[in-house]
Design a protein around this motif. Structure first.
Motif, PDB file in Angstrom:
ATOM      1  N   MET A   1      22.883 -54.986  40.249  1.00 29.15           N
ATOM      2  CA  MET A   1      22.454 -53.994  40.413  1.00 29.15           C
ATOM      3  C   MET A   1      21.030 -53.972  40.162  1.00 29.15           C
ATOM      4  N   HIS A   2      20.716 -52.363  41.332  1.00 32.32           N
ATOM      5  CA  HIS A   2      19.508 -52.021  41.280  1.00 32.32           C
ATOM      6  C   HIS A   2      18.955 -50.825  40.214  1.00 32.32           C
ATOM      7  N   ILE A   3      18.404 -50.693  39.499  1.00 32.66           N
ATOM      8  CA  ILE A   3      17.625 -49.115  39.173  1.00 32.66           C
ATOM      9  C   ILE A   3      16.516 -48.979  39.307  1.00 32.66           C
ATOM     10  N   LEU A   4      16.391 -46.988  39.414  1.00 31.43           N
ATOM     11  CA  LEU A   4      15.119 -46.920  39.847  1.00 31.43           C
ATOM     12  C   LEU A   4      15.146 -46.026  38.395  1.00 31.43           C
ATOM     13  N   ILE A   5      14.303 -45.813  37.764  1.00 30.16           N
ATOM     14  CA  ILE A   5      13.215 -45.249  36.682  1.00 30.16           C
ATOM     15  C   ILE A   5      12.341 -45.095  36.455  1.00 30.16           C
ATOM     16  N   SER A   6      12.575 -42.976  36.163  1.00 29.46           N
ATOM     17  CA  SER A   6      11.334 -42.562  36.532  1.00 29.46           C
ATOM     18  C   SER A   6      11.217 -41.691  35.320  1.00 29.46           C
ATOM     19  N   ASN A   7      10.320 -41.039  35.101  1.00 27.24           N
ATOM     20  CA  ASN A   7      10.413 -40.045  33.917  1.00 27.24           C
ATOM     21  C   ASN A   7       9.149 -39.190  34.036  1.00 27.24           C
ATOM     22  N   ASP A   8       9.104 -38.183  33.273  1.00 26.49           N
ATOM     23  CA  ASP A   8       7.695 -36.856  33.000  1.00 26.49           C
ATOM     24  C   ASP A   8       6.674 -37.461  32.530  1.00 26.49           C
ATOM     25  N   ASP A   9       6.494 -38.480  31.735  1.00 23.83           N
ATOM     26  CA  ASP A   9       5.737 -38.291  30.749  1.00 23.83           C
ATOM     27  C   ASP A   9       4.599 -39.705  31.527  1.00 23.83           C
ATOM     28  N   GLY A  10       5.087 -40.168  32.390  1.00 26.30           N
ATOM     29  CA  GLY A  10       3.615 -40.832  33.390  1.00 26.30           C
ATOM     30  C   GLY A  10       4.120 -42.152  32.860  1.00 26.30           C
ATOM     31  N   TYR A  11       4.075 -43.296  33.940  1.00 25.89           N
ATOM     32  CA  TYR A  11       4.354 -44.648  34.276  1.00 25.89           C
ATOM     33  C   TYR A  11       3.518 -45.657  33.046  1.00 25.89           C
ATOM     34  N   GLN A  12       2.647 -44.684  31.939  1.00 22.44           N
ATOM     35  CA  GLN A  12       2.547 -46.002  31.263  1.00 22.44           C
ATOM     36  C   GLN A  12       3.041 -45.370  29.124  1.00 22.44           C
ATOM     37  N   ALA A  13       3.446 -44.935  29.566  1.00 20.18           N
ATOM     38  CA  ALA A  13       4.527 -43.773  28.784  1.00 20.18           C
ATOM     39  C   ALA A  13       5.114 -45.154  27.594  1.00 20.18           C
ATOM     40  N   PRO A  14       5.545 -45.059  25.788  1.00 19.98           N
ATOM     41  CA  PRO A  14       6.031 -45.974  25.731  1.00 19.98           C
ATOM     42  C   PRO A  14       7.225 -45.893  26.242  1.00 19.98           C
ATOM     43  N   GLY A  15       8.461 -44.502  26.545  1.00 18.37           N
ATOM     44  CA  GLY A  15       9.446 -44.357  25.968  1.00 18.37           C
ATOM     45  C   GLY A  15      10.430 -45.662  27.768  1.00 18.37           C
ATOM     46  N   ILE A  16       9.059 -45.059  28.948  1.00 18.64           N
ATOM     47  CA  ILE A  16       9.668 -45.293  30.440  1.00 18.64           C
ATOM     48  C   ILE A  16       9.486 -47.454  30.302  1.00 18.64           C
ATOM     49  N   ALA A  27      19.363 -56.150  35.058  1.00 22.40           N
ATOM     50  CA  ALA A  27      19.877 -55.131  36.373  1.00 22.40           C
ATOM     51  C   ALA A  27      18.502 -55.816  36.689  1.00 22.40           C
ATOM     52  N   ARG A  28      18.321 -55.225  37.757  1.00 20.70           N
ATOM     53  CA  ARG A  28      16.893 -55.775  38.566  1.00 20.70           C
ATOM     54  C   ARG A  28      16.752 -53.720  38.965  1.00 20.70           C
ATOM     55  N   VAL A  29      15.094 -54.147  38.131  1.00 18.36           N
ATOM     56  CA  VAL A  29      14.207 -52.268  37.798  1.00 18.36           C
ATOM     57  C   VAL A  29      13.534 -52.336  38.292  1.00 18.36           C
ATOM     58  N   THR A  30      13.705 -50.979  39.370  1.00 20.04           N
ATOM     59  CA  THR A  30      12.139 -50.659  39.813  1.00 20.04           C
ATOM     60  C   THR A  30      11.351 -49.328  39.040  1.00 20.04           C
ATOM     61  N   VAL A  31      10.598 -49.497  39.005  1.00 18.86           N
ATOM     62  CA  VAL A  31       9.634 -48.253  38.065  1.00 18.86           C
ATOM     63  C   VAL A  31       8.773 -47.108  38.985  1.00 18.86           C
ATOM     64  N   ALA A  55       0.942 -49.580  43.770  1.00 16.66           N
ATOM     65  CA  ALA A  55       1.810 -50.256  43.153  1.00 16.66           C
ATOM     66  C   ALA A  55       0.729 -50.854  42.077  1.00 16.66           C
ATOM     67  N   VAL A  56       1.333 -51.165  41.072  1.00 15.54           N
ATOM     68  CA  VAL A  56       0.697 -51.558  39.925  1.00 15.54           C
ATOM     69  C   VAL A  56       1.204 -53.011  39.902  1.00 15.54           C
ATOM     70  N   GLU A  57       2.464 -53.059  39.713  1.00 15.47           N
ATOM     71  CA  GLU A  57       2.225 -54.564  39.920  1.00 15.47           C
ATOM     72  C   GLU A  57       4.205 -54.693  40.616  1.00 15.47           C
ATOM     73  N   PRO A  58       4.643 -55.550  41.163  1.00 11.98           N
ATOM     74  CA  PRO A  58       6.038 -56.117  41.599  1.00 11.98           C
ATOM     75  C   PRO A  58       6.363 -55.113  40.224  1.00 11.98           C
ATOM     76  N   GLU A  59       7.335 -54.214  41.651  1.00  6.73           N
ATOM     77  CA  GLU A  59       8.775 -53.056  41.286  1.00  6.73           C
ATOM     78  C   GLU A  59       8.295 -52.240  40.182  1.00  6.73           C
TER      79      GLU A  59
END
Length: 250
Positions: A1-16, A27-31, A55-59
């Motif tokens: 399974m491939h899961i896309l993860i996003s948020n509204d706190d920013g890509y460095q937020a502890p929650g994400i 699963a495979r995860v892409t942020v 791209a910060v790092e892969p995925e």
């Protein structure tokens, strides 16, 4: 399974980071998330300016845009393969009742659902500065496993609010409806250093409709609140009344 993860706190937020780490175990995860905090962005899309993606790092990508931009780009062409599901969060703070109208966390999930994917928004209901992200990430994993075994109707978005407690302190899971807040607090008027008027949006209103069955009540009593949201905003029960109200109009 491939899961896309996003948020509204920013890509460095502890929650994400916590969510990606936990779901990445199964699963495979892409942020793909905003480069900065975009809380309150709701369902806004960037239409007048180009959107830059790094791209910060892969995925893992940061986006000069809104949460909705992130999911829209990912599903409509940024990724080589379309993800199977969208998770948004873990938001630093609750998204209860009226909050869903403004929440970028919920909006990211909603965009995934608009584009045909199962979608879940996860928020950690505590503050300021909630700490039990590991609990919320474990809840998200349970949501994923249940959705794999028992898929929900295609027009359903799950808005999940997790009390800021340890896993052992949770009282369980509750299916809930959205509660309602009182009117928001007044704007805060101020002056900038040059004497010009500025305004700060006031705090959200306190709980109003927050009794048994609501998301407010569940979280307040230590339960994970799981509220199904629908994409169709039509108030179907009002259609006959509006039909009669329109009679005689040119």
């Amino acid at each position: 399974m491939h899961i896309l993860i996003s948020n509204d706190d920013g890509y460095q937020a502890p929650g994400i980071l916590a969510l990606a780490e936990r779901l990445g175990t199964v699963a495979r995860v892409t942020v793909i998330a905003p480069e900065r905090d975009r809380s309150g962005a709701s369902n806004s899309l960037t239409l007048e300016d180009p959107i830059r993606v790094t791209a910060v790092e892969p995925e893992r990508f940061r986006v000069q845009g809104t949460p909705t931009d992130c999911v829209h780009l990912a599903v409509t062409g940024l990724l080589d393969t379309e993800p199977d599901m969208v998770f948004s969060g873990i938001n630093a703070g609750a998204n209860l009742g009226d909050d869903v109208l403004y929440s970028g966390t919920v909006a990211a999930a909603m965009e995934g659902r608009y584009l045909g994917l199962p979608a879940v928004a996860v928020s950690l209901a505590g503050g300021p500065g909630p700490v039990n992200y590991a609990t919320a990430a474990r809840v998200a994993l349970h949501m994923l496993e249940r959705l794999q075994d028992n898929p929900l109707p295609s027009d359903t978005i799950l808005n999940v609010n997790v009390p800021d407690l340890s896993w052992e302190e949770l009282q369980g899971f509750r299916a809930t409806r959205l509660g309602c807040r009182h009117r928001a607090e007044p704007v805060i008027k101020d002056r900038d250093p040059r004497g010009r008027a500025i305004y700060w949006i006031g705090a959200p209103g306190s709980e109003q409709d927050s009794g048994p069955g609501t998301d407010f009540h569940a979280v307040r009593n230590g339960f994970v609140s799981v509220t199904p949201l629908q994409v169709d905003l039509t108030r179907h029960s009002a259609l006959p009344d509006i039909t009669g109200w329109l009679e005689g109009m040119v």
